[in-house]
Design a protein around this motif. Structure first.
Motif, PDB file in Angstrom:
ATOM      1  N   ALA A 221       0.846  -1.301  -0.136  1.00 42.15           N
ATOM      2  CA  ALA A 221      -0.124   0.027  -0.059  1.00 42.15           C
ATOM      3  C   ALA A 221       0.924   1.244  -0.127  1.00 42.15           C
ATOM      4  O   ALA A 221       1.850   1.351   0.729  1.00 42.15           O
ATOM      5  CB  ALA A 221      -1.102   0.040   1.305  1.00 42.15           C
ATOM      6  N   HIS A 222       0.528   2.306  -0.794  1.00 38.87           N
ATOM      7  CA  HIS A 222       1.152   3.711  -0.834  1.00 38.87           C
ATOM      8  C   HIS A 222       0.729   4.290   0.159  1.00 38.87           C
ATOM      9  O   HIS A 222      -0.375   4.510   0.858  1.00 38.87           O
ATOM     10  CB  HIS A 222       1.081   4.243  -2.342  1.00 38.87           C
ATOM     11  CG  HIS A 222       1.442   3.268  -3.268  1.00 38.87           C
ATOM     12  ND1 HIS A 222       3.028   2.901  -3.617  1.00 38.87           N
ATOM     13  CD2 HIS A 222       1.089   2.483  -4.198  1.00 38.87           C
ATOM     14  CE1 HIS A 222       3.031   2.352  -4.653  1.00 38.87           C
ATOM     15  NE2 HIS A 222       1.993   1.984  -5.084  1.00 38.87           N
ATOM     16  N   GLY A 223       1.668   5.469   0.655  1.00 41.37           N
ATOM     17  CA  GLY A 223       1.299   6.620   1.296  1.00 41.37           C
ATOM     18  C   GLY A 223       1.925   6.540   2.656  1.00 41.37           C
ATOM     19  O   GLY A 223       2.046   7.606   3.238  1.00 41.37           O
ATOM     20  N   ARG A 224       1.802   5.407   3.341  1.00 37.80           N
ATOM     21  CA  ARG A 224       2.364   5.342   4.599  1.00 37.80           C
ATOM     22  C   ARG A 224       3.954   5.120   4.925  1.00 37.80           C
ATOM     23  O   ARG A 224       4.428   4.172   4.015  1.00 37.80           O
ATOM     24  CB  ARG A 224       1.728   4.551   5.656  1.00 37.80           C
ATOM     25  CG  ARG A 224       0.103   4.670   5.894  1.00 37.80           C
ATOM     26  CD  ARG A 224      -0.280   6.020   6.528  1.00 37.80           C
ATOM     27  NE  ARG A 224       0.322   5.891   7.877  1.00 37.80           N
ATOM     28  CZ  ARG A 224      -0.320   5.925   9.129  1.00 37.80           C
ATOM     29  NH1 ARG A 224      -1.736   6.320   9.010  1.00 37.80           N
ATOM     30  NH2 ARG A 224       0.139   6.213  10.165  1.00 37.80           N
ATOM     31  N   LYS A 225       4.844   5.737   5.415  1.00 37.35           N
ATOM     32  CA  LYS A 225       6.104   5.363   5.978  1.00 37.35           C
ATOM     33  C   LYS A 225       6.289   4.174   6.694  1.00 37.35           C
ATOM     34  O   LYS A 225       6.971   3.547   6.903  1.00 37.35           O
ATOM     35  CB  LYS A 225       7.043   6.456   6.095  1.00 37.35           C
ATOM     36  CG  LYS A 225       6.857   7.552   5.159  1.00 37.35           C
ATOM     37  CD  LYS A 225       7.359   6.911   3.686  1.00 37.35           C
ATOM     38  CE  LYS A 225       7.020   8.040   2.635  1.00 37.35           C
ATOM     39  NZ  LYS A 225       6.936   7.489   1.446  1.00 37.35           N
ATOM     40  N   MET A 226       5.721   4.382   7.834  1.00 36.21           N
ATOM     41  CA  MET A 226       5.584   3.476   9.238  1.00 36.21           C
ATOM     42  C   MET A 226       4.085   3.519   9.627  1.00 36.21           C
ATOM     43  O   MET A 226       4.057   3.848  10.717  1.00 36.21           O
ATOM     44  CB  MET A 226       6.696   3.958  10.234  1.00 36.21           C
ATOM     45  CG  MET A 226       6.687   3.074  11.302  1.00 36.21           C
ATOM     46  SD  MET A 226       6.900   1.400  10.948  1.00 36.21           S
ATOM     47  CE  MET A 226       7.035   0.582  12.586  1.00 36.21           C
ATOM     48  N   GLY A 227       3.150   2.752   8.685  1.00 33.82           N
ATOM     49  CA  GLY A 227       1.766   2.637   9.029  1.00 33.82           C
ATOM     50  C   GLY A 227       1.485   1.698  10.086  1.00 33.82           C
ATOM     51  O   GLY A 227       0.529   0.909  10.126  1.00 33.82           O
ATOM     52  N   TYR A 228       2.208   1.739  11.457  1.00 28.80           N
ATOM     53  CA  TYR A 228       1.921   0.897  12.509  1.00 28.80           C
ATOM     54  C   TYR A 228       0.898   1.675  13.563  1.00 28.80           C
ATOM     55  O   TYR A 228       1.470   2.545  14.126  1.00 28.80           O
ATOM     56  CB  TYR A 228       3.123   0.347  13.182  1.00 28.80           C
ATOM     57  CG  TYR A 228       3.031  -0.343  14.491  1.00 28.80           C
ATOM     58  CD1 TYR A 228       2.527  -1.669  14.447  1.00 28.80           C
ATOM     59  CD2 TYR A 228       2.984   0.260  15.665  1.00 28.80           C
ATOM     60  CE1 TYR A 228       2.213  -2.490  15.452  1.00 28.80           C
ATOM     61  CE2 TYR A 228       2.872  -0.494  16.666  1.00 28.80           C
ATOM     62  CZ  TYR A 228       2.437  -2.054  16.681  1.00 28.80           C
ATOM     63  OH  TYR A 228       2.257  -2.713  17.820  1.00 28.80           O
ATOM     64  N   ALA A 229      -0.332   1.522  13.547  1.00 31.84           N
ATOM     65  CA  ALA A 229      -1.289   2.276  14.369  1.00 31.84           C
ATOM     66  C   ALA A 229      -2.176   1.201  14.940  1.00 31.84           C
ATOM     67  O   ALA A 229      -2.401   0.149  14.332  1.00 31.84           O
ATOM     68  CB  ALA A 229      -2.063   3.206  13.601  1.00 31.84           C
ATOM     69  N   TYR A 230      -2.868   1.695  16.154  1.00 36.57           N
ATOM     70  CA  TYR A 230      -3.942   0.958  16.706  1.00 36.57           C
ATOM     71  C   TYR A 230      -4.834   1.864  17.233  1.00 36.57           C
ATOM     72  O   TYR A 230      -4.540   3.298  17.563  1.00 36.57           O
ATOM     73  CB  TYR A 230      -3.395  -0.060  17.804  1.00 36.57           C
ATOM     74  CG  TYR A 230      -2.697   0.490  18.628  1.00 36.57           C
ATOM     75  CD1 TYR A 230      -3.262   0.987  19.902  1.00 36.57           C
ATOM     76  CD2 TYR A 230      -1.242   0.492  18.868  1.00 36.57           C
ATOM     77  CE1 TYR A 230      -2.900   1.541  21.063  1.00 36.57           C
ATOM     78  CE2 TYR A 230      -0.771   0.896  20.114  1.00 36.57           C
ATOM     79  CZ  TYR A 230      -1.515   1.536  21.102  1.00 36.57           C
ATOM     80  OH  TYR A 230      -0.683   1.782  22.287  1.00 36.57           O
ATOM     81  N   GLU A 231      -6.197   1.660  17.439  1.00 37.93           N
ATOM     82  CA  GLU A 231      -7.287   2.357  18.072  1.00 37.93           C
ATOM     83  C   GLU A 231      -7.954   1.226  18.764  1.00 37.93           C
ATOM     84  O   GLU A 231      -8.428   0.320  18.330  1.00 37.93           O
ATOM     85  CB  GLU A 231      -8.150   3.019  17.426  1.00 37.93           C
ATOM     86  CG  GLU A 231      -9.051   4.140  17.761  1.00 37.93           C
ATOM     87  CD  GLU A 231      -9.850   5.141  16.837  1.00 37.93           C
ATOM     88  OE1 GLU A 231     -10.863   5.262  17.237  1.00 37.93           O
ATOM     89  OE2 GLU A 231      -9.161   5.724  15.883  1.00 37.93           O
ATOM     90  N   ILE A 232      -8.385   1.467  20.051  1.00 34.69           N
ATOM     91  CA  ILE A 232      -8.975   0.566  20.954  1.00 34.69           C
ATOM     92  C   ILE A 232     -10.126   1.358  21.799  1.00 34.69           C
ATOM     93  O   ILE A 232      -9.863   2.513  22.181  1.00 34.69           O
ATOM     94  CB  ILE A 232      -8.056   0.127  22.085  1.00 34.69           C
ATOM     95  CG1 ILE A 232      -7.014  -0.808  21.615  1.00 34.69           C
ATOM     96  CG2 ILE A 232      -8.896  -0.884  23.067  1.00 34.69           C
ATOM     97  CD1 ILE A 232      -5.891  -1.211  22.451  1.00 34.69           C
ATOM     98  N   THR A 233     -11.321   1.129  21.275  1.00 32.20           N
ATOM     99  CA  THR A 233     -12.443   1.712  21.953  1.00 32.20           C
ATOM    100  C   THR A 233     -13.298   0.767  23.239  1.00 32.20           C
ATOM    101  O   THR A 233     -13.357  -0.405  22.752  1.00 32.20           O
ATOM    102  CB  THR A 233     -13.369   1.901  20.837  1.00 32.20           C
ATOM    103  OG1 THR A 233     -12.758   2.632  19.823  1.00 32.20           O
ATOM    104  CG2 THR A 233     -14.652   2.693  21.174  1.00 32.20           C
ATOM    105  N   GLY A 234     -13.451   1.490  24.112  1.00 31.64           N
ATOM    106  CA  GLY A 234     -14.207   0.759  25.166  1.00 31.64           C
ATOM    107  C   GLY A 234     -15.326   1.539  25.710  1.00 31.64           C
ATOM    108  O   GLY A 234     -15.880   2.504  25.012  1.00 31.64           O
TER     109      GLY A 234
END
Length: 181
Positions: free
Chosen positions: A57-70
């Motif tokens: 995938a193009h666009g991200r250089k270090m696309g390590y992300a998370y989101e946690i919803t509680g």
């Protein structure tokens, strides 16, 4: 990515995965790694999750992300902005709710040696130094540190279940799949 999910949300019980190699041959050589995968998962806590990675995938250089919803809020992190975490609290006045950016600072564990003031962030190499320090301290003290070999096995079991799920096209229980080729 799986190790982070296990550390943040707990054990993964079942998965359904789709794994793809987009370019099975590159430069005249057969490719033996996956280009992208997505996995729906159900955690032991009852939480649901979705993990996705792409090497193409193009666009991200270090696309390590998370989101946690509680039930009382949410937390969001993006490795491309590794010195901040975003916190949402579902309490207080409705007109004042929203994500708040929290910058790392000396008061946060591990950062004082690298980050002498709020907003003066760490770099990737600083994180490697912190990890090396933890590893050497564990050897010196005779204590394990995170991640352990058991954590590595838990990740391998999730990957094995994801591969089985991809082959079958069905949800797959995690655990007991390590003998799968």
């Amino acid at each position: 990515m799986i190790n982070a999910a296990l550390a943040l949300v707990g054990p993964i019980m079942t998965v359904q995965a789709d794994i793809e190699t987009l370019y099975p041959e590159r430069g005249g050589k057969t490719v033996t790694n996956d280009d992208q995968a997505q996995m729906m998962c159900r955690f032991a806590s009852g939480a649901m999750g979705h993990l996705y990675f792409s090497r193409t995938a193009h666009g991200r250089k270090m696309g390590y992300a998370y989101e946690i919803t509680g039930s009382t809020g949410a937390i969001r992190f993006d490795q491309e902005d590794q010195n901040a975490i975003w916190l949402y609290r579902a309490s207080g006045r409705e007109d004042q709710r929203g994500f708040t950016k929290i910058l790392t600072r000396p008061a946060h564990p591990d950062y004082a040696a690298f980050c002498q003031g709020p907003g003066h962030g760490t770099g990737y190499q600083d994180q490697i130094i912190i990890e090396a320090r933890d590893f050497l301290r564990a050897i010196e003290c005779g204590e394990s540190c995170w991640p352990t070999f058991a954590d590595g096995l838990a990740v391998a079991e999730v990957i094995a279940a994801a591969r089985d799920s991809h082959r079958s096209g069905r949800w797959q229980d995690v655990g007991g799949t390590m003998d799968t080729p």
